[in-house]
Design an enzyme around this catalytic site. Structure first.
Site, PDB file in Angstrom:
ATOM      1  N   ASP A   7       8.698  -3.466   7.387  1.00 50.36           N
ATOM      2  CA  ASP A   7       7.638  -3.775   6.322  1.00 50.36           C
ATOM      3  C   ASP A   7       6.365  -3.619   5.713  1.00 50.36           C
ATOM      4  O   ASP A   7       6.014  -4.979   7.237  1.00 50.36           O
ATOM      5  CB  ASP A   7       8.766  -4.163   5.549  1.00 50.36           C
ATOM      6  N   ASP A   9       4.439  -4.652   2.423  1.00 48.41           N
ATOM      7  CA  ASP A   9       4.017  -5.807   2.209  1.00 48.41           C
ATOM      8  C   ASP A   9       4.880  -6.640   1.822  1.00 48.41           C
ATOM      9  O   ASP A   9       6.402  -7.239   2.055  1.00 48.41           O
ATOM     10  CB  ASP A   9       4.202  -4.862   0.780  1.00 48.41           C
TER      11      ASP A   9
HETATM   12 MG   LIG Z   1       7.626  -5.666   0.957  1.00 49.31          MG
END
Ligand SMILES: [Mg+2]
Length: 174
Positions: A7, A9
């Site tokens: 991922d 963020d």
């Molecule tokens: Mg995230």
């Protein structure tokens, strides 16, 4: 080769930094990080600020030039020698983020080619052995092993395995 999906963020990009910066700009007050533990940022601000801060991630520039999470570049470079690495960001939620996220990847992770960057909606579509993410909801329907990356909002979520840093990712997977 096993495949790791990662991922963006709060895993490799520090989006909290921008939220705190904009919140201070707009309300002339620094959010207390302690108030953010175990809850979403939108729930850590006074109720009458909530609708304003919920627009941040939909606003031009929110994802531009975010700080890189400590040690993520070095560890992912090492991981890429042993695993196939994909970046998987549910970026479709934030249409203004797309260009800035791609530019950010090119600047900070130039060793990850565009073919290995997936901007998606549901991560259940991701086919990988591991998914490193700060949201347990993204493990739902994902058929590999979810690895929860600690972020203030998820400190109370029960999940194993959990990693608190990229050094811990290295210990787990390298
Ligand atoms: Mg995230």
């Amino acid at each position: 080769m096993q495949r790791i999906a990662i991922d963006m963020d709060e895993v490799i990009a520090d989006a909290y930094h921008r939220f705190f910066e904009w919140y201070e700009r707009d309300f002339n007050c620094r959010l207390d990080p302690e108030l953010c533990r175990g809850r979403y940022l939108r729930d850590a601000v006074p109720a009458d600020h909530r609708s304003h801060v919920m627009k941040y991630a939909h606003t031009e520039g929110f994802f531009k030039d975010l700080p890189v999470m400590p040690d993520s570049q070095e560890v992912i470079r090492e991981l890429s020698k042993k695993y196939e690495i994909f970046i998987a960001s549910a970026a479709m939620e934030f249409k203004m983020s797309l260009v800035h996220k791609l530019e950010w990847m090119n600047e900070h992770f130039p060793f990850i080619p565009w073919n290995n960057i997936v901007f998606c909606g549901s991560k259940s579509i991701i086919n990988a052995d591991y998914l490193i993410d700060d949201h347990i909801r993204n493990f739902k329907g994902f058929e590999g092993q979810g690895i929860l990356f600690t972020s203030p909002h998820n400190v109370n979520e029960p999940w194993s395995p959990r990693v608190n840093s990229w050094r811990e990712v290295a210990s787990l997977l390298l």
